[in-house]
Design an enzyme around this catalytic site. Structure first.
Site, PDB file in Angstrom:
ATOM      1  N   LYS A 209       0.797  -1.241   0.000  1.00 34.98           N
ATOM      2  CA  LYS A 209       0.000   0.000   0.000  1.00 34.98           C
ATOM      3  C   LYS A 209       0.821   1.279   0.000  1.00 34.98           C
ATOM      4  CE  LYS A 209      -3.702  -1.884   2.878  1.00 34.98           C
ATOM      5  NZ  LYS A 209      -4.018  -1.851   4.322  1.00 34.98           N
ATOM      6  N   GLY A 361       9.639  -5.781   6.753  1.00 34.74           N
ATOM      7  CA  GLY A 361       9.442  -7.189   7.099  1.00 34.74           C
ATOM      8  C   GLY A 361       9.426  -8.113   5.898  1.00 34.74           C
ATOM      9  N   GLY A 384       8.538  -1.849  11.212  1.00 33.88           N
ATOM     10  CA  GLY A 384       8.087  -0.490  11.499  1.00 33.88           C
ATOM     11  C   GLY A 384       9.232   0.433  11.885  1.00 33.88           C
TER      12      GLY A 384
HETATM   13  P1  ADP Z   1       7.278  -4.728   3.566  1.00 29.50           P
HETATM   14  O1  ADP Z   1       6.853  -5.626   4.707  1.00 29.50           O
HETATM   15  O2  ADP Z   1       8.577  -5.156   2.953  1.00 29.50           O
HETATM   16  O3  ADP Z   1       7.242  -3.283   3.952  1.00 29.50           O
HETATM   17  P2  ADP Z   1       4.598  -4.696   2.480  1.00 29.50           P
HETATM   18  O4  ADP Z   1       4.077  -5.287   3.745  1.00 29.50           O
HETATM   19  O5  ADP Z   1       4.267  -3.294   2.179  1.00 29.50           O
HETATM   20  O6  ADP Z   1       6.190  -4.910   2.393  1.00 29.50           O
HETATM   21  O7  ADP Z   1       4.047  -5.541   1.238  1.00 29.50           O
HETATM   22  C1  ADP Z   1       4.316  -6.890   1.040  1.00 29.50           C
HETATM   23  C2  ADP Z   1       3.190  -7.578   0.321  1.00 29.50           C
HETATM   24  O8  ADP Z   1       2.836  -6.899  -0.885  1.00 29.50           O
HETATM   25  C3  ADP Z   1       3.568  -8.986  -0.097  1.00 29.50           C
HETATM   26  O9  ADP Z   1       2.792  -9.915   0.627  1.00 29.50           O
HETATM   27  C4  ADP Z   1       3.245  -9.047  -1.590  1.00 29.50           C
HETATM   28  O10 ADP Z   1       2.599 -10.225  -1.988  1.00 29.50           O
HETATM   29  C5  ADP Z   1       2.322  -7.856  -1.778  1.00 29.50           C
HETATM   30  N1  ADP Z   1       2.326  -7.392  -3.175  1.00 29.50           N
HETATM   31  C6  ADP Z   1       3.380  -6.952  -3.886  1.00 29.50           C
HETATM   32  N2  ADP Z   1       3.013  -6.648  -5.150  1.00 29.50           N
HETATM   33  C7  ADP Z   1       1.694  -6.912  -5.242  1.00 29.50           C
HETATM   34  C8  ADP Z   1       0.733  -6.795  -6.287  1.00 29.50           C
HETATM   35  N3  ADP Z   1       1.065  -6.356  -7.512  1.00 29.50           N
HETATM   36  N4  ADP Z   1      -0.559  -7.138  -6.001  1.00 29.50           N
HETATM   37  C9  ADP Z   1      -0.914  -7.577  -4.779  1.00 29.50           C
HETATM   38  N5  ADP Z   1      -0.045  -7.698  -3.754  1.00 29.50           N
HETATM   39  C10 ADP Z   1       1.237  -7.373  -3.971  1.00 29.50           C
HETATM   40 MG    MG Z   2       4.911  -6.103   5.505  1.00 25.51          MG
END
Ligand code: ADP
Ligand code: MG
Length: 404
Positions: A209, A361, A384
């Site tokens: 997001k 994460g 976070g």
């Molecule tokens: P981080 O923990 O590294 O900050 P996020 O929690 O923001 O990352 O996002 C990770 C999730 O985003 C993963 O589970 C991944 O499957 C999802 N994701 C990435 N690209 C897409 C996409 N195009 N559509 C749906 N989900 C996605």
């Molecule tokens: Mg995450």
């Protein structure tokens, strides 16, 4: 502005309070991943090998009601520490009281004691109510824990973005506070990228997001030279630019924000030119499509091959690279190519002398799972906390460490 490190302390004969991050995943009382325990070994070993008396403690999970107490008993983690460090670890099943105080006073040089989950202090069993003494930094609790030791070492980065009794509360009441080796590494790499990045400084952002990462995006617009955007968040930006994104994930209520960010970024934000699409959210091979050729039922699940080339061009010669958020649904093997591609690019830049940092994460988990953990400069241990640190915020758990 250098911080005091555990190796700057005189620990011989001293009672050394060590706040670690042993918040390990557990299933039915069994540890499913002991990475965090292993990661804390260098700091604890340094203290005991130099004649200190180690008093180790951590939170585990959340304790909001009585049932959480049994569920989050940290005793199995003390056992694992004992196995890994190959020394006895005296476990005290309490967070305060005579048994703990006696055990602390009986410690000899080079010995290790661990006490119960610091978040047991978040719930009062007798009064049957949530107190949050640990999590809300109750002044009396921090002073009490501080009274058990002579010096304090904070090595818990994962909770450094929150002021708790077990970090800032103790620091406020001891003569000396130093960073452990894990925290030192986070300060060096993330802090380094925030304070004085070597340029060109390129950020790669993905994940689910835009709304989770607004603060980071704004901070990076001000600091970085380029911001490459992938993951699900790319579609909110693309839609804001007027593209038909089909059935891809999008935050409709963030389109105006995305427009504002694009305007502010003044060309720094680089958006994908193609994506791998599927008709459903399932792990079957997708089709590589240009982002101006989506059908209404196309769901973008990864960045495309042209986008990876575009990202490679923009990363060429970068000296600092920060990456947060997977490029696609890497959990499905058909949609992991973009994330693997970015791992490859980071690995290559690392060999060319760039500082490459992964924070977050899921991105950290992706890099580890895909076998790139040792091929980048630093994988942050905080989710976070690393995001807030990247935003340029002051983290209480770092601010409370003495300057040298
Ligand atoms: P981080 O923990 O590294 O900050 P996020 O929690 O923001 O990352 O996002 C990770 C999730 O985003 C993963 O589970 C991944 O499957 C999802 N994701 C990435 N690209 C897409 C996409 N195009 N559509 C749906 N989900 C996605
Ligand atoms: Mg995450």
């Amino acid at each position: 502005m250098a911080k005091k490190i555990v190796s700057d302390l005189q620990v011989k004969g001293k009672k050394v309070l060590i706040r670690v991050d042993f918040n390990v995943p557990m299933k039915n009382g069994v540890i499913t991943d002991d990475t965090r325990v292993r990661a804390a070994l260098p700091t604890i070993e340094y203290v005991v090998n130099n004649g200190g008396k180690a008093i180790v403690f951590s939170h585990l999970g959340r304790v909001k009601e009585e049932a959480d107490i049994l569920k989050n008993d940290i005793a199995p983690v003390a056992k694992r520490l004992e196995e890994l460090i190959k020394k006895p670890v005296k476990f005290v099943n309490a967070t305060r009281g005579k048994e703990l105080e006696d055990a602390v006073n009986q410690l000899k040089e080079g010995e290790i004691l661990m006490f119960q989950n610091t978040r047991y202090e978040d719930y009062d069993v007798q009064a049957q109510k949530e107190t949050k003494y640990e999590s809300k930094n109750n002044a009396e609790l921090g002073a009490y824990w501080a009274s058990l030791g002579d010096v304090f070492v904070n090595d818990a980065f994962g909770t450094a973005h929150r002021a708790a009794a077990s970090n800032v509360g103790i620091a406020a009441n001891v003569k000396e506070t130093a960073a452990g080796f894990l925290l030192e590494k986070e300060i060096k790499f993330i802090g380094g990228a925030v304070d004085e990045p070597k340029r060109p400084y390129v950020a790669i952002l993905g994940g689910s997001k835009v709304s989770d990462k607004i603060g980071v995006i704004e901070a990076l617009i001000a600091k970085a030279d380029k911001i490459l955007v992938g993951g699900a968040m790319m579609f909110t930006f693309l839609k804001a630019q007027g593209y038909n994104i089909g059935a891809s994930r999008c935050e409709e209520d963030k389109l105006d924000l995305a427009k504002d960010l694009l305007a502010k970024a003044n060309g720094k934000i680089v958006l994908p030119v193609d994506a791998v699409v599927n008709k459903a959210f399932e792990d079957v091979p997708g089709v590589n499509k240009s982002i101006d050729a989506f059908d209404a039922d196309d769901m973008g699940l990864d960045i495309g091959s042209k986008t990876l080339e575009l990202f490679a061009e923009n990363l060429n010669g970068a000296k600092t690279v920060v990456w947060n958020g997977p490029m696609g649904v890497f959990e499905m093997k058909n949609y992991a190519a973009g994330t693997i591609g970015v791992c490859e690019l980071l690995a290559k830049l690392t060999t060319e002398g760039a500082q490459t940092i992964i924070g977050g994460g899921d991105s950290a988990a992706a890099a580890e799972q895909l076998g790139y953990a040792s091929k980048v400069s630093h994988i942050s241990t905080g989710g976070g906390a690393s995001l807030e640190y990247l935003e340029g915020k002051v983290l209480p758990g770092i601010a409370c460490v003495d300057e040298i």
